[in-house]
Design an enzyme around this catalytic site. Structure first.
Site, PDB file in Angstrom:
ATOM      1  CB  SER A 183      75.396  44.655  65.406  1.00 44.50           C
ATOM      2  OG  SER A 183      75.444  44.297  64.052  1.00 44.50           O
ATOM      3  CE  LYS A 204      76.409  41.265  64.235  1.00 44.77           C
ATOM      4  NZ  LYS A 204      77.233  42.159  63.381  1.00 44.77           N
ATOM      5  CE1 TYR A 234      74.379  38.385  62.509  1.00 44.35           C
ATOM      6  CE2 TYR A 234      73.388  38.566  60.330  1.00 44.35           C
ATOM      7  CZ  TYR A 234      74.180  39.085  61.335  1.00 44.35           C
ATOM      8  OH  TYR A 234      74.758  40.314  61.171  1.00 44.35           O
ATOM      9  CE1 TYR A 281      80.396  45.084  63.800  1.00 44.05           C
ATOM     10  CE2 TYR A 281      79.408  47.245  63.998  1.00 44.05           C
ATOM     11  CZ  TYR A 281      79.331  45.884  64.112  1.00 44.05           C
ATOM     12  OH  TYR A 281      78.174  45.316  64.551  1.00 44.05           O
ATOM     13  CB  VAL A 301      72.742  49.053  61.126  1.00 48.76           C
ATOM     14  CG1 VAL A 301      74.175  48.949  60.673  1.00 48.76           C
ATOM     15  CG2 VAL A 301      72.005  47.747  61.024  1.00 48.76           C
TER      16      VAL A 301
HETATM   17  O1  DON Z   1      73.693  41.659  59.286  1.00 44.75           O
HETATM   18  C1  DON Z   1      73.482  42.872  59.271  1.00 44.75           C
HETATM   19  O2  DON Z   1      73.953  43.601  58.409  1.00 44.75           O
HETATM   20  C2  DON Z   1      72.625  43.438  60.381  1.00 44.75           C
HETATM   21  N1  DON Z   1      71.635  42.477  60.801  1.00 44.75           N
HETATM   22  C3  DON Z   1      73.420  43.856  61.570  1.00 44.75           C
HETATM   23  C4  DON Z   1      74.535  44.830  61.255  1.00 44.75           C
HETATM   24  C5  DON Z   1      74.808  45.822  62.317  1.00 44.75           C
HETATM   25  O3  DON Z   1      73.983  46.122  63.148  1.00 44.75           O
HETATM   26  C6  DON Z   1      76.112  46.533  62.247  1.00 44.75           C
HETATM   27  N2  DON Z   1      76.187  47.543  63.282  1.00 44.75           N
HETATM   28  N3  DON Z   1      76.483  48.627  63.396  1.00 44.75           N
END
Ligand code: DON
Length: 305
Positions: free
Chosen positions: A61, A64, A188, A240, A258
């Protein structure tokens, strides 16, 4: 600074209470949780790093921030037709607010918001063109042509990302997502699968620490107004439903992923990347947060100082 970082690695970096590695993306489930790296790139051109700071990890993320910057470059304030700019107070992959708010995600950093941003970037483009643009932007800001996608991680999410697929279809039903869902998710998942090390990531955040300009090379990347807005979104929404806690403990704009990475920005002072794969209950790097908290205590770099 080197002493501070060495101390952080020797104490926090060795903690037993490391959180849990994300396993909903199968390719990330096997990452060794005992790794820990940190790098500080200062606005006066110094780079300090220690621990596993050369080890590549999935930025997830954190990407992003970069996709939002690319979208702002195309659409300017038009971006706010796709996403809002309010904290969500909900988990990163939540769907509940979308129905109440007519399919428009609260902000560009929750999954729904970043999927909508991928749609915005895709306008009149193919996924491979959008991805080439995002990757070349990341290589430009990091000043490193070796940065690449990890195609195994992208494929792993393509194979298992039903929740994101649900978010994308839901937004398509409301007309927020306009392009084919497969194109949007392919874009994405791939930008989330960019692999970087702490040194490259810290380098890539320098333009946000330099008010939109890389303070070392002098090259302007975005306007100062835009950099301030991105930093404010990182502070409010970058972690978040843990964003309030991160602001309380660390007090810097930050974006987590993540994969266990966090990019934090100390405006006018430094860009900081930390990586520890174990996550807390809301999906942010557990030791990464503790490390940034310690770093800010030692340096006084909070934006609230
Ligand atoms: O879409 C997802 O779930 C992952 N590609 C990215 C989520 C993420 O990194 C949330 N961060 N803490």
């Amino acid at each position: 600074m080197q002493d501070i970082l060495d101390d952080i690695v020797a104490t926090i970096g060795k903690s037993d209470d490391r959180g849990n590695v994300a396993d909903y993306i199968p390719e990330l489930a096997g990452v060794d949780p005992n790794q820990f790296g940190i790098c500080v790139a200062t606005t006066d051109g110094q780079v300090f790093s220690t621990g596993d700071s050369e080890q590549l990890f999935s930025i997830q993320s954190i990407s992003k921030v970069f996709s939002l910057t690319v979208a702002l470059g195309h659409l300017g304030d038009g971006v706010w037709k796709w996403v809002g700019r309010e904290p969500s107070g909900d988990p990163f992959n939540s769907i509940v607010q979308l129905e109440h708010e007519h399919g428009k995600p609260r902000n560009p950093f929750i999954n729904a918001g970043a999927i909508a941003i991928a749609d915005a970037i895709l306008m009149k483009r193919l996924p491979k063109e959008a991805l080439a643009e995002i990757l070349s932007f990341v290589r430009f800001i990091a000043d490193d042509e070796s940065i690449c996608f990890d195609s195994k991680v992208a494929q792993s999410e393509l194979d298992t990302g039903e929740r994101n697929r649900a978010l994308a279809h839901f937004m398509k039903a409301y007309g927020i997502v306009k392009q084919p869902v497969d194109y949007v998710l392919g874009t994405y998942f791939h930008h989330c699968a960019i692999a970087m090390n702490c040194r490259q990531l810290a380098q890539s955040g320098l333009f946000l620490a330099g008010d939109g300009r890389n303070p070392v090379t002098g090259v302007r990347v975005i306007s100062s107004n835009r950099a301030r807005r991105i930093n404010s979104l990182m502070l409010m929404c970058g972690h978040y439903d843990g964003s309030g806690e991160f602001a309380f403990r660390v007090g810097l704009p930050g974006k987590s992923g993540v994969g266990g990475g966090i990019l934090a920005v100390a405006p006018g002072k430094a860009s900081i990347a930390v990586w520890s794969p174990g996550l807390d209950e809301v999906g942010n790097s557990k030791l990464g947060t503790a490390a940034l908290e310690r770093l800010v205590q030692k340096t006084g770099w909070s934006v609230f100082a």
